[in-house]
Design an enzyme around this catalytic site. Sequence first.
Site, PDB file in Angstrom:
ATOM      1  N   ALA A 148      20.166  -9.756 -21.185  1.00  0.00           N
ATOM      2  CA  ALA A 148      21.371  -9.353 -20.468  1.00  0.00           C
ATOM      3  C   ALA A 148      21.102  -9.297 -18.965  1.00  0.00           C
ATOM      4  CB  ALA A 148      21.850  -7.996 -20.973  1.00  0.00           C
ATOM      5  N   TYR A 149      20.002  -8.670 -18.579  1.00  0.00           N
ATOM      6  CA  TYR A 149      19.649  -8.551 -17.159  1.00  0.00           C
ATOM      7  C   TYR A 149      19.387  -9.934 -16.567  1.00  0.00           C
ATOM      8  CZ  TYR A 149      17.295  -6.713 -12.980  1.00  0.00           C
ATOM      9  OH  TYR A 149      16.937  -6.407 -11.691  1.00  0.00           O
ATOM     10  N   SER A 150      18.666 -10.783 -17.300  1.00  0.00           N
ATOM     11  CA  SER A 150      18.376 -12.130 -16.813  1.00  0.00           C
ATOM     12  C   SER A 150      19.660 -12.920 -16.606  1.00  0.00           C
ATOM     13  CB  SER A 150      17.461 -12.860 -17.798  1.00  0.00           C
ATOM     14  OG  SER A 150      16.221 -12.212 -17.934  1.00  0.00           O
ATOM     15  N   ALA A 151      20.553 -12.851 -17.583  1.00  0.00           N
ATOM     16  CA  ALA A 151      21.809 -13.595 -17.487  1.00  0.00           C
ATOM     17  C   ALA A 151      22.669 -13.080 -16.336  1.00  0.00           C
ATOM     18  CB  ALA A 151      22.567 -13.497 -18.807  1.00  0.00           C
ATOM     19  N   LYS A 153      21.672 -11.502 -13.562  1.00  0.00           N
ATOM     20  CA  LYS A 153      21.097 -11.836 -12.262  1.00  0.00           C
ATOM     21  C   LYS A 153      21.187 -13.335 -11.979  1.00  0.00           C
ATOM     22  CE  LYS A 153      19.838  -7.792 -10.668  1.00  0.00           C
ATOM     23  NZ  LYS A 153      20.426  -7.223  -9.436  1.00  0.00           N
TER      24      LYS A 153
END
Length: 242
Positions: A148-151, A153
């Site tokens: 979720a964080y990767s997507a 950012k």
Amino acid sequence: MPRYDFAGRVSVVTGGASGIGAAIAERLRADGATVVVWDLPQAVRDLPPALACAVDVTDRASLAAATQATLARHGRMDHLVHSAGYAGPTVPLDDYDPAEWQRIVDVNLVGSFNVCRAVVPAMRRADAGRIVAIASLAGKEGTPNATAYSAAKAGVIALVKALGKELAATGVRVNAIAPAAVRTALLAQMAPAHVQTMVDKSPMGRLGEPQEVAELAAWLCSDACSFSTGAVFDLSGGRATY
């Protein structure tokens, strides 16, 4: 360290009460800027009212009110450093609570849109300004167990590239910083093994420091940054590969 003349400039720093945001706020103040911190109500309750606004980046009404208050008090907004973010848990994709996934995307990606949407009109009118978004190397590489964080950012990086092009013919410059792991309280939201994995990937073998992010942010806010827009600046201790 280089110094910039920000006397008379007004800098808005979201998430500026702690972590990377606080280090950036301190750095801009050191060069003479009037820094207005936009952060959650509990984070700004002890700050001077003229230099702080209570906002939730997922709440467009609070951002509109903060923009209006900042312009009414200070007459201008020269810099926006958008540092507010939320990492969330580090778990496999199929173990994510969908509500938590949505919150991570709402804070990091939708929040970036909301903040820029609130501030860009004033910068357009002034035909001047600097926007610096704190993205993440996770948005370029993709970090396992942080989908979720990767997507989110990755979305911030694309937003910066698009907005930089939109405003390229104006005096507004829009750029992003993509740090690897930085020593802040945000890491406490992550599993220790996950943090150690990020350290192990660094050729320098260490975490970044908030002050190192602040130094790059100060340059991106300065008039010296004149031909860079829609760009992503890595801050990874050598880890970034593209």
